[in-house]
Write a protein that holds these residues in place. Structure first.
Motif, mmCIF file in Angstrom:
data_model
loop_
_atom_site.group_PDB
_atom_site.id
_atom_site.type_symbol
_atom_site.label_atom_id
_atom_site.label_comp_id
_atom_site.label_asym_id
_atom_site.label_seq_id
_atom_site.Cartn_x
_atom_site.Cartn_y
_atom_site.Cartn_z
ATOM 1 N N THR B 31 0.180 0.939 -5.392
ATOM 2 C CA THR B 31 0.862 1.758 -4.403
ATOM 3 C C THR B 31 0.937 1.013 -3.077
ATOM 4 O OG1 THR B 31 -0.199 3.635 -5.440
ATOM 5 C CG2 THR B 31 0.881 4.034 -3.328
ATOM 6 N N ALA B 32 2.117 0.998 -2.505
ATOM 7 C CA ALA B 32 2.254 0.340 -1.205
ATOM 8 C C ALA B 32 1.665 1.241 -0.129
ATOM 9 C CB ALA B 32 3.726 0.077 -0.927
ATOM 10 N N VAL B 33 1.068 0.636 0.882
ATOM 11 C CA VAL B 33 0.564 1.449 1.993
ATOM 12 C C VAL B 33 1.553 1.341 3.150
ATOM 13 C CG1 VAL B 33 -1.852 1.294 1.380
ATOM 14 C CG2 VAL B 33 -0.846 -0.457 2.826
ATOM 15 N N PRO B 34 1.645 2.395 3.946
ATOM 16 C CA PRO B 34 2.583 2.357 5.075
ATOM 17 C C PRO B 34 2.241 1.213 6.014
ATOM 18 C CG PRO B 34 1.565 4.527 4.844
ATOM 19 C CD PRO B 34 0.890 3.639 3.881
ATOM 20 N N HIS B 35 3.249 0.570 6.538
ATOM 21 C CA HIS B 35 3.024 -0.610 7.377
ATOM 22 C C HIS B 35 2.376 -0.282 8.704
ATOM 23 C CE1 HIS B 35 5.309 -3.558 5.005
ATOM 24 N NE2 HIS B 35 5.882 -2.475 4.576
ATOM 25 N N ASP B 36 2.659 0.909 9.197
ATOM 26 C CA ASP B 36 2.245 1.199 10.560
ATOM 27 C C ASP B 36 0.893 1.887 10.625
ATOM 28 O OD1 ASP B 36 3.350 3.238 9.187
ATOM 29 O OD2 ASP B 36 4.367 4.157 10.899
ATOM 30 N N LYS B 37 0.220 1.966 9.492
ATOM 31 C CA LYS B 37 -1.032 2.723 9.519
ATOM 32 C C LYS B 37 -2.235 1.836 9.799
ATOM 33 C CE LYS B 37 -2.673 5.962 6.606
ATOM 34 N NZ LYS B 37 -2.642 6.673 5.309
ATOM 35 N N CYS B 38 -3.210 2.410 10.502
ATOM 36 C CA CYS B 38 -4.432 1.686 10.795
ATOM 37 C C CYS B 38 -5.617 2.393 10.158
ATOM 38 C CB CYS B 38 -4.661 1.635 12.307
ATOM 39 S SG CYS B 38 -3.702 0.375 13.093
ATOM 40 N N THR B 358 13.059 0.945 8.478
ATOM 41 C CA THR B 358 12.745 1.401 9.830
ATOM 42 C C THR B 358 12.154 0.252 10.613
ATOM 43 O OG1 THR B 358 10.507 2.035 9.304
ATOM 44 C CG2 THR B 358 12.205 3.693 8.944
ATOM 45 N N ASN B 359 12.173 0.379 11.907
ATOM 46 C CA ASN B 359 11.653 -0.746 12.678
ATOM 47 C C ASN B 359 10.133 -0.857 12.585
ATOM 48 O OD1 ASN B 359 11.257 1.468 14.195
ATOM 49 N ND2 ASN B 359 12.378 0.745 16.009
ATOM 50 N N LEU B 360 9.499 0.096 11.928
ATOM 51 C CA LEU B 360 8.075 -0.036 11.669
ATOM 52 C C LEU B 360 7.831 -0.708 10.322
ATOM 53 C CD1 LEU B 360 6.790 3.367 12.983
ATOM 54 C CD2 LEU B 360 6.368 1.111 13.968
#
Ligand SMILES: Nc1nc2c(ncn2[C@@H]2O[C@H](COP(=O)(O)OP(=O)(O)OP(=O)(O)O)[C@@H](O)[C@H]2O)c(=O)[nH]1
Ligand SMILES: [Mg+2]
Lengths: 210, 874
Positions: B31-38, B358-360
């Motif tokens: 599963t890919a994880v969202p790019h913008d998450k910390c 998206t730009n994120l």
């Protein structure tokens, strides 16, 4: 994104150099701030600093070019004894804390106190609340830190090495505030004065714990 | 015991059938994880593929005769994982399908398979694993009829399925309680009891020689399974299931004992099912349960001797451990990616473009390509290349079965061993030979310790590096037991520092950036701190530790013990709470060594104030582990480990020399900038250079008060440069500890009187330990410069001494002339221990660029009681 580099043509007028030191608890983002300022980069996995690292960067103000010689120190308390060798003789210091961690703010305050007592009396101190991009994890109030800075006559900004927020600004603000005729040297070429840039007392214990 | 462990690694040298053994590869997308998450620490969330990679490492070390081995895991971009495992062409599924072709007593086949399945399950259970994908397709049958469980790792490496989008396993074999939970995505309930259920279904199919619900769709199957929960007892479950077979078999067809077994597995209530180990105890069915240990022990000692000339049928491939097979497969040109994706399954690239981004970095509107769907299919890796290459090994048995004790041509070197390291590491034939050789040496450890050293000096095969290093570091004894008893959990002060350092440590490496690796690193660090209470955590220790953890990823005890021995030898007391005396001395000795080998560079650096304190602390505190990437560190340490405790100093000098031209042209700022981003350093060159430097340094010149003075390793005569002045016995002519302040006053290296005597062969002490003297031809030319007044000189001097009185202004010049003619490797300046004019004199020589300058420790006075001074004839 890196701060503007000085151009070689001397139209800028005088050139000053200042020694600047970064202090603060480990992992608050000292190296990241410097890296952002000097190279315009950010590494998520910035390696920890051992001893200290050195970088330079030049910024242009209206009529002067300011060259920073930056000492990025190791944050671990154990390396504390090294710090004086870097902040002694420094004209400016950035004390960094992490806005998501209250302890690092407390540690920053002790650094400020130490600087006020032991660094050169005219040192310009800036307080940087780093990792401002992590606002949802904030543990240190902006107001609290601002009030503290006000009381102690510090420059204060919340920064983010990650998004570059206020990184150049804090260095510029320091450059503005530095006295351009006494601390910095006005020389035709930005050359290094060894006696200044070389941490004084190099013979002093490198890693001693007191 | 450490030795047993090495043996264990080879215990299961797999028995590869003529045409059945294969390496197989399964691949899936996490599963890919969202790019913008910390994450909670502000760092980006670790990609799931990296998490999988970390979890998977543990599987590589599993070994059981009824469990397939996992060999390697790879990840690529796009979150894809490749799992390479042992693979056999015959599966239980095939066997059931083609049961007519099996002319064997089906009953005994059933018993044999059941036993194997339960043994495998029981082993997995012991390891804390759940299979979760048990079905006839994932059970392999070796040519010896040995069943082996495959695909068992999916549940573990996907963290119970949470790291992938799709459900794992075949629902038909899932226990009812599990099917119930699938839709709530609550995977925590998967446990060994559901595996027991699955195995019963498998066995039932085997007994019936046909498959359950073969023509039913998924929905029907699920409802059929759920219906089973209404059964009151295992017996009625069995009845219902049995009635569901197409062939209309009846319960009575199954033997009573087998029925009991199935009933103990098929209770609708999980708690009532037996554990695999309990099932195996059923003597009614598994009466022939022999002790499988005996077989292992046998294979332990059954070394294939060289076949006699007559029955030449060597099957090198059968003698390879699967790990080695995989390594060599790659060297033979195997390409995993292209083997797995043959071109016709790839999606046209147009269809891989998203609608918008998206730009994120979020990607939308991407169609699932067939490659992204979960597929338990295993691709067989082609073996032709490696088989062909290995076939040549048959022509040269020496290569594959190297003899360790060979009286006739002791030093027969492999031709390839002269080539550059990188070529050697990728040379198929050479690696076959080296692997075979080191495998044997490790089995003989610690008895073959000396031979191990000798061969390690040539090179160290990548695959066995962890164990070889442990051997070189003298790791012995029951390391596992020791490690187990160390408290790694009690919170300590250093924890916060470790917690912030570990996620920043060598994170470019995928495995080290996985959460599993972080835990391991923390544990090993804490174990070391706990077992060395007088030492403490300094930033940088994480980098050092990471090297060992990475190398011994599935063997924390060995990582821990290797690191401990490493620190004792090379970083003795560096991690004291107050280490300033130790580090300061180290850096002064280092500065002296630089002046010995590169006086001009040393003078330049002193002039601009570029002192080692400013750049060399991270070098030595971490033995370069903080400054170089892992692939360079391992090559550097391959040599470092063969040297003595002073060797790292030589590496430091070698690094400086590699960038010397730049340094000489640079001012302070430029120099220090150069080292804050260490330029591309050629490690091969550094290694060669540092060996040279070491061999040209009088051993007493690197004497350190704070070094470890007793060595825990046995004395080795093997390696000429592993001999250590710091651990040699001391006498009145040796270097004496002096205060740090005095040491700092020195301008260059010191040489001890005993060292001088050996170098000049004055005293006739023959058991020289000076590296440079070992072989006559390398004996360095030595110039003894006596700077005392002529009358003092005339009263008694070192026989080879030349008088250049300090007081005379011409002395330095004529001395330089003398040196220019003689071209000595070592220039010993001898003065009085009181006036110490040797210092200014030596510093003038240094400024003039004279190499090899050192002063005699203690001056001429130290030699007076020994009676070797003579009246020089004029
Ligand atoms: N989200 C976020 N992370 C940051 C920021 N600045 C630094 N980091 C992260 O925080 C961690 C520590 O940063 P460093 O720059 O190494 O911290 P340091 O103060 O130099 O630490 P020491 O060298 O140990 O003293 C790194 O993983 C950085 O990626 C920031 O502004 N935002
Ligand atoms: Mg740092």
């Amino acid at each position: 994104m890196a701060a503007q580099r000085a151009t070689n043509n001397a139209a800028q007028g005088k050139i000053c150099q200042f020694k600047l030191v970064l202090l603060g608890e480990s992992a608050v983002g000292k190296s990241s701030l410097v890296l952002r300022f000097v190279k315009g980069q950010f590494h998520e996995y910035q390696e920890s600093t051992i001893g200290a690292a050195f970088l330079t960067q030049t910024v242009c103000l209206q009529d002067t070019t300011v060259k920073f010689e930056i000492w990025d120190t190791a944050g671990q308390e154990r390396y504390h004894s090294l710090a004086p060798m870097y902040y002694r003789g420094a004209q400016a210091a950035i004390v960094v804390y992490d806005i998501t961690n209250q302890d690092t703010f407390a540690r920053a305050k002790t650094w400020v106190r130490e600087l006020q007592r032991q660094a050169s009396p005219n040192i310009v101190i800036a307080l940087a609340g780093n990792k401002a991009d992590l606002a949802n994890k904030r543990m240190v109030d902006h107001e609290e830190a601002a009030a503290y800075s006000e009381e102690n006559g510090l420059l204060f900004m919340e920064t983010s090495a990650k998004t570059a927020m206020h990184v150049n600004e804090i260095f510029l603000a320091i450059a503005e505030k530095l006295p351009k005729n006494e601390g910095g040297t006005n020389r035709p070429r930005p050359e290094v004065d060894i006696t200044q840039s070389n941490p004084p007392g190099g013979s002093k214990g490198c890693c001693s714990s007191h | 015991m450490f030795r047993t462990k090495i043996l264990l690694c080879y215990r299961y040298v797999s028995k590869i059938g003529m045409d059945t053994v294969r390496l197989g590869c399964m691949t899936f997308v996490t599963t890919a994880v969202p790019h913008d998450k910390c994450g909670s620490n502000g760092l980006p969330v670790t990609p799931n593929s990296v998490k999988v990679l970390g979890l998977a490492q543990e599987l590589i070390s599993l070994r059981h005769e009824n469990v397939c081995r996992y060999i390697d895991f790879k990840t690529t971009k796009h979150n894809r994982i490749f799992a390479v495992s042992e693979y056999y062409t015959t599966t239980l599924h095939k066997m059931i399908k083609n049961h007519e072709t099996f002319h064997r007593d089906w009953n005994s086949v059933c018993v044999n398979v059941s036993m194997g399945v339960f043994k495998g399950l029981s082993y997995l259970h012991e390891q804390g694993l759940v299979h979760h994908c048990l079905e006839p397709k994932s059970i392999y049958i070796t040519k010896e009829d040995n069943p082996k469980l495959g695909n068992f790792g999916l549940h573990h490496i996907t963290d119970g399925g949470s790291l992938v989008d799709c459900p794992i396993g075949n629902p038909k074999y899932h226990a009812p309680e599990h099917v119930l939970h699938i839709y709530s995505k609550d995977l925590a309930i998967a446990n060994i009891k559901s595996d027991v259920w699955s195995s019963a279904i498998v066995i039932l199919e085997l007994i019936n020689k046909s498959f359950l619900w073969e023509d039913k769709g998924l929905q029907t199957i699920v409802s059929k399974i759920l219906e089973l929960t209404s059964c009151q007892s295992a017996q009625s479950v069995l009845e219902v299931l049995q009635a569901n077979f197409q062939k209309q078999s009846f319960l009575d067809d199954i033997s009573q004992s087998m029925r009991c077994l199935l009933e103990s597995c098929l209770s609708p209530i999980p708690e009532n099912r037996l554990m695999p180990a309990e099932i195996l105890n059923d003597k009614n069915i598994f009466k022939t349960t022999q002790n499988d240990n005996s077989e292992n022990i046998k294979s332990l000692f059954s070394f294939k001797s060289l076949p006699a000339e007559t029955d030449m049928q060597i099957q090198p491939i059968e003698d390879l451990d699967l790990q080695e097979l995989w390594h060599l497969w790659k060297l033979a040109g195997g390409d995993l990616l292209s083997s797995v994706f043959n071109s016709d399954t790839t999606t046209p690239s147009v269809r891989m473009l998203p609608f918008f981004i998206t730009n994120l970095g979020g990607v939308h509107g991407l169609q699932y390509s067939p490659e992204d769907l979960f597929d338990a299919h295993i691709t067989v890796l082609p073996m032709e290349a490696i088989e062909n290459r290995l076939a040549t090994a048959v022509d040269n048995p020496d290569m594959f079965y190297p003899l360790l004790e060979n009286k006739t041509n002791v030093d027969k070197e492999h031709a390839t061993s002269k080539l550059p390291l990188l070529i050697r590491e990728n040379d198929f034939e050479y690696q076959v030979y080296r692997l075979a050789l080191f495998r044997r040496l490790l089995i003989g450890y610690p008895y073959l310790h000396d031979l191990l050293w000798k061969e390690a000096r040539i090179d160290i095969p990548v695959l066995l590096r962890g164990l070889i290093w442990a051997g070189l570091l003298n790791v012995q004894g029951d390391v596992e037991e020791e490690y187990m008893h160390i408290d790694k959990d009690t919170p300590k002060l250093a924890d916060r520092q470790i917690a912030v350092d570990v996620p920043r440590c060598h994170q470019y490496n995928a495995i080290l950036s996985s959460p599993v690796a972080h835990e391991k690193l923390k544990r090993v660090l804490k174990a070391w701190l706990f077992s060395h209470p007088h030492l403490s955590y300094w930033q940088g220790l994480d980098s050092l530790c990471a090297v060992f953890v990475h190398l011994n990823f599935n063997d924390e005890p060995t990582a821990y013990k290797s690191m401990s021995h490493f620190i004792d030898k090379y970083l003795y007391n560096f991690f004291l709470k107050d280490n300033s005396a130790i580090i300061q001395e180290y850096l002064v000795v280092f500065a002296h060594l630089v002046s010995f080998h590169d006086p001009l560079l040393s003078c330049h650096m002193n002039e601009i104030g570029f002192i080692p304190d400013l750049y060399a602390i991270p070098w030595f505190l971490t033995m370069f582990a903080h400054v170089f990437p892992l692939h360079k560190i391992v090559h550097l340490w391959d040599t470092l480990l063969l040297g003595n405790s002073s060797f790292p100093l030589c590496i430091g000098v070698a690094i400086l020399q590699q960038v010397r031209e730049q340094l000489l042209l640079s001012d302070f700022n430029e120099c220090i900038l150069l080292f804050s981003d260490l330029p591309e350093v050629n490690i091969d060159n550094v290694v060669q250079k540092s060996i040279q430097i070491f061999c040209h340094t009088p051993k007493s010149s690197t004497f350190r008060v704070h070094a470890q003075h007793e060595s825990n390793s046995q004395q080795r005569t093997m390696s000429y440069y592993s001999d250590d002045y710091n651990v040699s016995p001391q006498n009145e002519l040796s270097l004496k500890p002096i205060p740090l302040a005095d040491l700092k006053e020195e301008v260059c290296c010191r040489i001890s009187a005993d060292d001088l005597i050996q170098l000049t062969e004055l005293g006739g002490i023959v058991n020289s330990k000076t590296p440079a003297k070992n072989s006559k031809s390398v004996k360095p030319r030595i110039a003894v410069i006596d700077i005392r007044q002529p009358d003092e000189f005339a009263h008694g001097a070192i026989p080879e001494g030349k008088n250049f009185p300090y007081s005379s202004s011409k002395s330095v010049e004529s001395c330089l002339q003398y040196i220019n003619q003689l071209k000595p490797k070592v220039v010993v300046v001898v003065g009085n221990c009181t006036s110490r004019f040797d210092r200014p004199f030596a510093s003038k020589l240094l400024k003039a660029g004279t190499k090899g300058v050192c002063v005699l420790f203690g001056g001429i006075e130290i030699l007076k009681p020994v009676g070797i001074l003579t009246i020089p004839s004029l």
